[in-house]
Write a protein that holds these residues in place. Structure first.
Motif, PDB file in Angstrom:
ATOM      1  N   LEU A 194       0.860  -1.174   0.000  1.00  0.00           N
ATOM      2  CA  LEU A 194       0.000   0.000   0.000  1.00  0.00           C
ATOM      3  C   LEU A 194       0.895   1.221   0.000  1.00  0.00           C
ATOM      4  CD1 LEU A 194      -2.501  -1.185   2.764  1.00  0.00           C
ATOM      5  CD2 LEU A 194      -2.945  -1.122   0.310  1.00  0.00           C
ATOM      6  N   VAL A 195       0.661   2.126  -0.928  1.00  0.00           N
ATOM      7  CA  VAL A 195       1.497   3.321  -1.022  1.00  0.00           C
ATOM      8  C   VAL A 195       0.592   4.545  -1.036  1.00  0.00           C
ATOM      9  CG1 VAL A 195       3.199   4.586  -2.363  1.00  0.00           C
ATOM     10  CG2 VAL A 195       3.291   2.080  -2.276  1.00  0.00           C
ATOM     11  N   GLU A 196       0.730   5.379  -0.006  1.00  0.00           N
ATOM     12  CA  GLU A 196      -0.057   6.600   0.094  1.00  0.00           C
ATOM     13  C   GLU A 196       0.666   7.756  -0.591  1.00  0.00           C
ATOM     14  OE1 GLU A 196      -0.451   4.487   4.174  1.00  0.00           O
ATOM     15  OE2 GLU A 196       1.102   4.920   2.701  1.00  0.00           O
ATOM     16  N   SER A 197      -0.112   8.692  -1.069  1.00  0.00           N
ATOM     17  CA  SER A 197       0.433   9.911  -1.652  1.00  0.00           C
ATOM     18  C   SER A 197      -0.608  11.010  -1.531  1.00  0.00           C
ATOM     19  CB  SER A 197       0.818   9.692  -3.121  1.00  0.00           C
ATOM     20  OG  SER A 197      -0.316   9.349  -3.892  1.00  0.00           O
ATOM     21  N   GLY A 198      -0.169  12.236  -1.808  1.00  0.00           N
ATOM     22  CA  GLY A 198      -1.100  13.357  -1.826  1.00  0.00           C
ATOM     23  C   GLY A 198      -1.043  14.267  -0.617  1.00  0.00           C
ATOM     24  N   GLY A 199      -0.243  13.902   0.364  1.00  0.00           N
ATOM     25  CA  GLY A 199      -0.132  14.761   1.537  1.00  0.00           C
ATOM     26  C   GLY A 199       0.609  16.046   1.225  1.00  0.00           C
ATOM     27  N   GLY A 200       0.606  16.952   2.183  1.00  0.00           N
ATOM     28  CA  GLY A 200       1.305  18.215   1.997  1.00  0.00           C
ATOM     29  C   GLY A 200       0.873  19.241   3.003  1.00  0.00           C
ATOM     30  N   LEU A 223      -7.587  -7.514   4.201  1.00  0.00           N
ATOM     31  CA  LEU A 223      -7.950  -8.484   3.162  1.00  0.00           C
ATOM     32  C   LEU A 223      -9.220  -9.262   3.525  1.00  0.00           C
ATOM     33  CD1 LEU A 223      -4.467  -9.797   1.986  1.00  0.00           C
ATOM     34  CD2 LEU A 223      -5.830  -7.897   1.097  1.00  0.00           C
ATOM     35  N   VAL A 224     -10.185  -8.532   4.069  1.00  0.00           N
ATOM     36  CA  VAL A 224     -11.537  -9.051   4.270  1.00  0.00           C
ATOM     37  C   VAL A 224     -12.496  -8.066   3.630  1.00  0.00           C
ATOM     38  CG1 VAL A 224     -10.972 -10.339   6.360  1.00  0.00           C
ATOM     39  CG2 VAL A 224     -11.733  -7.956   6.535  1.00  0.00           C
ATOM     40  N   ASP A 225     -13.727  -8.486   3.377  1.00  0.00           N
ATOM     41  CA  ASP A 225     -14.622  -7.617   2.602  1.00  0.00           C
ATOM     42  C   ASP A 225     -15.402  -6.624   3.449  1.00  0.00           C
ATOM     43  OD1 ASP A 225     -17.458  -9.888   1.980  1.00  0.00           O
ATOM     44  OD2 ASP A 225     -16.432  -9.294   3.833  1.00  0.00           O
ATOM     45  N   HIS A 226     -15.290  -6.729   4.764  1.00  0.00           N
ATOM     46  CA  HIS A 226     -16.037  -5.827   5.628  1.00  0.00           C
ATOM     47  C   HIS A 226     -15.077  -5.027   6.494  1.00  0.00           C
ATOM     48  CE1 HIS A 226     -15.270  -9.532   7.837  1.00  0.00           C
ATOM     49  NE2 HIS A 226     -15.248  -8.784   8.925  1.00  0.00           N
ATOM     50  N   CYS A 227     -15.575  -3.901   6.996  1.00  0.00           N
ATOM     51  CA  CYS A 227     -14.752  -3.043   7.855  1.00  0.00           C
ATOM     52  C   CYS A 227     -14.754  -3.596   9.268  1.00  0.00           C
ATOM     53  CB  CYS A 227     -15.302  -1.608   7.826  1.00  0.00           C
ATOM     54  SG  CYS A 227     -15.095  -0.798   6.243  1.00  0.00           S
ATOM     55  N   GLY A 228     -13.608  -4.076   9.700  1.00  0.00           N
ATOM     56  CA  GLY A 228     -13.472  -4.619  11.043  1.00  0.00           C
ATOM     57  C   GLY A 228     -12.603  -3.724  11.907  1.00  0.00           C
ATOM     58  N   LYS A 229     -12.056  -4.321  12.934  1.00  0.00           N
ATOM     59  CA  LYS A 229     -11.231  -3.559  13.872  1.00  0.00           C
ATOM     60  C   LYS A 229      -9.747  -3.871  13.758  1.00  0.00           C
ATOM     61  CE  LYS A 229     -14.941  -3.132  17.280  1.00  0.00           C
ATOM     62  NZ  LYS A 229     -15.181  -1.731  16.953  1.00  0.00           N
ATOM     63  N   MET A 230      -9.409  -4.913  13.053  1.00  0.00           N
ATOM     64  CA  MET A 230      -8.012  -5.316  12.926  1.00  0.00           C
ATOM     65  C   MET A 230      -7.555  -5.095  11.502  1.00  0.00           C
ATOM     66  SD  MET A 230      -7.091  -6.257  15.895  1.00  0.00           S
ATOM     67  CE  MET A 230      -5.544  -7.053  15.514  1.00  0.00           C
ATOM     68  N   PHE A 231      -6.387  -4.487  11.372  1.00  0.00           N
ATOM     69  CA  PHE A 231      -5.811  -4.261  10.053  1.00  0.00           C
ATOM     70  C   PHE A 231      -4.349  -4.679  10.111  1.00  0.00           C
ATOM     71  CE2 PHE A 231      -9.232  -2.071   7.921  1.00  0.00           C
ATOM     72  CZ  PHE A 231     -10.016  -1.650   8.963  1.00  0.00           C
ATOM     73  N   HIS A 232      -3.975  -5.601   9.269  1.00  0.00           N
ATOM     74  CA  HIS A 232      -2.617  -6.143   9.326  1.00  0.00           C
ATOM     75  C   HIS A 232      -1.693  -5.589   8.251  1.00  0.00           C
ATOM     76  CE1 HIS A 232      -4.713  -9.223  11.763  1.00  0.00           C
ATOM     77  NE2 HIS A 232      -3.564  -9.275  12.394  1.00  0.00           N
ATOM     78  N   TYR A 233      -2.252  -4.930   7.265  1.00  0.00           N
ATOM     79  CA  TYR A 233      -1.428  -4.418   6.170  1.00  0.00           C
ATOM     80  C   TYR A 233      -1.545  -2.896   6.144  1.00  0.00           C
ATOM     81  CZ  TYR A 233      -1.667  -9.281   4.794  1.00  0.00           C
ATOM     82  OH  TYR A 233      -1.596 -10.651   4.785  1.00  0.00           O
ATOM     83  N   TRP A 234      -0.371  -2.250   6.139  1.00  0.00           N
ATOM     84  CA  TRP A 234      -0.323  -0.794   6.262  1.00  0.00           C
ATOM     85  C   TRP A 234       0.604  -0.189   5.229  1.00  0.00           C
ATOM     86  CZ3 TRP A 234      -3.180   1.707  10.058  1.00  0.00           C
ATOM     87  CH2 TRP A 234      -3.773   0.876  11.009  1.00  0.00           C
ATOM     88  N   GLY A 235       0.286   1.014   4.816  1.00  0.00           N
ATOM     89  CA  GLY A 235       1.208   1.775   4.008  1.00  0.00           C
ATOM     90  C   GLY A 235       2.201   2.503   4.888  1.00  0.00           C
ATOM     91  N   GLN A 236       3.062   3.286   4.246  1.00  0.00           N
ATOM     92  CA  GLN A 236       4.122   3.989   4.981  1.00  0.00           C
ATOM     93  C   GLN A 236       3.656   5.336   5.525  1.00  0.00           C
ATOM     94  OE1 GLN A 236       3.739   4.207   1.756  1.00  0.00           O
ATOM     95  NE2 GLN A 236       4.031   6.386   1.349  1.00  0.00           N
ATOM     96  N   GLY A 237       2.515   5.802   5.045  1.00  0.00           N
ATOM     97  CA  GLY A 237       1.961   7.055   5.536  1.00  0.00           C
ATOM     98  C   GLY A 237       2.324   8.249   4.684  1.00  0.00           C
ATOM     99  N   THR A 238       1.480   9.265   4.753  1.00  0.00           N
ATOM    100  CA  THR A 238       1.743  10.523   4.078  1.00  0.00           C
ATOM    101  C   THR A 238       1.380  11.654   5.034  1.00  0.00           C
ATOM    102  OG1 THR A 238       1.343  11.830   2.060  1.00  0.00           O
ATOM    103  CG2 THR A 238      -0.540  10.611   2.946  1.00  0.00           C
TER     104      THR A 238
END
Length: 121
Positions: A4-10, A100-115
């Motif tokens: 996951l790669v975030e962009s657009g911050g500033g 990597l599930v189809d619903h919004c839960g409380k646990m997220f295991h995959y993250w981008g580096q942030g922006t």
């Protein structure tokens, strides 16, 4: 490997707008729930918004409801966060995440580096 790669911050003035993008690699993000989090200096990471892969409406934390909009661009395999009427309290590093599930839960295991988003005059 999920990426996951975030962009657009500033830097933006109070009342301004920014559009953040999260580009997914090695998986089809349209099949999964995707979320945005943020972490301000000295504070805990905060959930901001989530869009499911079902027909559920997108969800937002109260402080951004009506100002932020999460959406998908399936052709680009990206998830965007449109942020309007920004205030200094929105200053934070913004992260994209999925579990990597189809619903919004409380646990997220995959993250981008942030922006970084900085709202200041």
């Amino acid at each position: 490997q999920v990426q996951l790669v975030e962009s657009g911050g500033g830097l933006v003035q109070p009342g301004g707008s920014l559009r953040l993008s999260c580009e997914a690699s090695e998986f089809n993000s349209a099949r999964y729930a995707m979320a945005w989090f943020r972490q301000a200096p000295g504070k805990e990471r905060e959930w901001v918004s989530c869009i499911s892969a079902r027909d559920d409406p997108a969800d937002y934390t109260a402080s951004v409801k009506g100002r932020f909009t999460i959406s998908r661009d399936k052709t680009k395999n990206t998830v965007t966060l449109e942020m309007n009427m920004l205030t200094p309290e929105d200053t934070a590093v913004y992260y994209c995440a999925t579990d990597l599930v189809d619903h919004c839960g409380k646990m997220f295991h995959y993250w981008g580096q942030g922006t970084q988003v900085t709202v200041s005059s």
